[in-house]
Design a protein around this motif. Structure first.
Motif, PDB file in Angstrom:
ATOM      1  N   ALA A 111       0.828  -1.210   0.000  1.00  0.00           N
ATOM      2  CA  ALA A 111       0.000   0.000   0.000  1.00  0.00           C
ATOM      3  C   ALA A 111       0.862   1.260   0.000  1.00  0.00           C
ATOM      4  O   ALA A 111       0.556   2.246  -0.688  1.00  0.00           O
ATOM      5  N   LEU A 117      -4.140   5.867   0.684  1.00  0.00           N
ATOM      6  CA  LEU A 117      -3.381   4.610   0.647  1.00  0.00           C
ATOM      7  C   LEU A 117      -2.397   4.520   1.806  1.00  0.00           C
ATOM      8  O   LEU A 117      -2.199   3.448   2.384  1.00  0.00           O
ATOM      9  N   ALA A 136      -4.348   3.483   4.807  1.00  0.00           N
ATOM     10  CA  ALA A 136      -4.637   2.047   4.755  1.00  0.00           C
ATOM     11  C   ALA A 136      -3.424   1.233   5.177  1.00  0.00           C
ATOM     12  O   ALA A 136      -3.548   0.231   5.905  1.00  0.00           O
ATOM     13  N   LEU A 176      -3.077   1.267   8.941  1.00  0.00           N
ATOM     14  CA  LEU A 176      -4.061   0.400   9.585  1.00  0.00           C
ATOM     15  C   LEU A 176      -3.644  -1.067   9.506  1.00  0.00           C
ATOM     16  O   LEU A 176      -3.728  -1.816  10.499  1.00  0.00           O
ATOM     17  N   VAL A 177      -3.185  -1.496   8.334  1.00  0.00           N
ATOM     18  CA  VAL A 177      -2.762  -2.889   8.165  1.00  0.00           C
ATOM     19  C   VAL A 177      -1.574  -3.209   9.081  1.00  0.00           C
ATOM     20  O   VAL A 177      -1.533  -4.259   9.737  1.00  0.00           O
TER      21      VAL A 177
END
Length: 434
Positions: free
Chosen positions: A22, A175, A178, A181-182
């Protein structure tokens, strides 16, 4: 591909892999949008190149003052914080009417933040997989980076045809969010790999220790210089072909992907070690064609073939890990990443400056020729034997050899015939921050 499937079943590998994917996609979309925005506003090849690769210039400050944190910060916290910082900085760059000076202030600030990213990420990867699995894991990361760059540059080029660069920058910021978060949800709370406080003094001492070994020193120079000069050529795609820059970047990522697959999965270790210098020459030589100012179709073919040579970095990193103690793995890989990105940023600035006074084609040809000369010089230096320490008798192995030193390494980090290859970057294919 069974080895790659096993990696994806390794705990923590998948979230680290997806978070990095990402971030790479965000970097490609955001970098192309920012370079296009600056070029449209200023018409300057120099400012366009620096806007895309300028964060790399701040890496030298991170390598000087912050790099000890690569092994002394909790990996999950550090990686999540870096992704959040990039999300915020990219969102700021998307503000309409932001002065160019403010854009570059954000660019350099993000580069300083990123200086820790390579060391933390690759040190964690080395911890998750251990040295015997590092090369395969890093090969898969490089393949992912290549695919994300192909997708990101192609998508970014298409989006810029219908949307404003500001909206593309906001997509890049999303992005990055994201990715944060991952990483936060997927990684476990591992302790730092080393104890003690992060400080400039510790960073300087460890840098000096890593640099004191001639084999490691030559390996670092081989990782930094030829690669950096060729990235200087890449930094001029926007000014060379303003409407087809996304195509050139995507072709470069495709060639890089092919090189990583070949080196990481198809070549046996003995062959791999001998091919690094030829790969570095391949990395630069096709750019000499740009002296003829070829059309975009020919330029794209040259870029694709040349980028196969980025596979040399896998061999060089394998050599670097062979020469480095486990407890310094994160710092050593961080120094590699920071030095490489610093040279990339410096080369982008040099390329933009030359192009400002001549043309992008002339600048690309000059930097490619310099890369070829540097590669040949490092290969020649690698053939010189190590100096024998005082007290060692002729005909007897020197202290370094008795201690298990692998001997001198060329720009590819070629393995001495007496020592077989051992197991085993951030961005940045290493051609860009990751």
């Amino acid at each position: 591909m069974s080895g790659y499937r096993n990696l994806l079943r390794t705990p923590e590998f998948t979230p680290l892999f997806l978070g990095s994917a990402a971030q790479t996609a965000a970097q490609t979309v955001g970098g192309l949008a920012l370079g296009t925005l600056v070029f449209r506003a200023t018409g300057s090849p120099l400012l366009s190149a620096v806007s895309m690769f300028g964060p790399s210039l701040a890496q030298v400050l991170g390598a000087t003052f912050l790099l000890s944190g690569a092994d002394r910060l909790p990996p999950r916290t550090a990686l999540t914080a870096i992704a959040l910082a990039f999300a915020a900085g990219t969102a700021v760059q998307a503000l309409p009417g932001l002065p160019v000076g403010a854009v570059f202030a954000v660019v350099l600030t993000l580069g300083l933040v990123a200086s820790l990213g390579g060391g933390v990420r690759w040190g964690l990867l080395n911890e998750i997989l251990a040295k015997e699995g590092y090369l395969t894991g890093r090969s898969l990361f490089n393949m992912m980076s290549g695919l994300m760059q192909i997708t990101g540059y192609a998508t970014g080029g298409a989006l810029l045809a219908v949307l404003s660069p500001y909206l593309c920058l906001l997509l890049a910021a999303a992005l990055y969010l994201a990715a944060a978060l991952v990483l936060r949800l997927g990684l476990t709370a591992r302790p730092p790999r080393a104890t003690g406080r992060t400080s400039p003094a510790v960073t300087w001492r460890t840098n000096a220790l890593l640099w004191s070994s001639r084999p490691r020193r030559l390996t670092y120079l081989g990782l930094w210089l030829p690669n950096g000069l060729v990235v200087g050529c890449e930094s001029l795609y926007v000014s060379y072909a303003p409407h087809e820059a996304g195509t050139l970047f995507a072709c470069g990522a495709l060639g890089m992907f092919a090189g990583d697959v070949t080196v990481g999965r198809l070549l046996p270790a003995a062959v791999r070690a001998r091919l690094a210098t030829p790969l570095l020459l391949l990395l630069a030589t096709p750019y000499l064609v740009f002296c003829l100012h070829p059309p975009v179709t020919v330029a794209a073919a040259c870029v694709t073939v040349a980028s196969v040579g980025f596979g040399a970095s896998l061999v060089q990193q394998e050599r670097l890990m062979e020469l480095t103690p486990d407890e310094l793995a994160g710092h050593a890989l961080g120094l590699h990443s920071a030095g490489m990105l610093t040279l990339q940023g410096g080369s982008a600035t040099l390329a933009g400056t030359v192009a400002q006074f001549t043309s992008p084609a002339v600048a690309m040809t000059a930097l490619a020729a310099a890369s070829v000369v540097v590669t040949l010089a490092l290969a020649t230096a690698a053939r010189r034997p190590l100096p024998r320490p005082p007290g060692d008798r002729p005909g007897q192995p020197g202290r370094a050899e008795r201690a298990g030193s692998a001997g001198p390494a060329g720009p590819a980090g070629s393995v001495s015939p007496a020592v077989g290859p051992a197991g085993p970057a951030g961005s940045a294919p290493e051609r860009s921050p990751s």
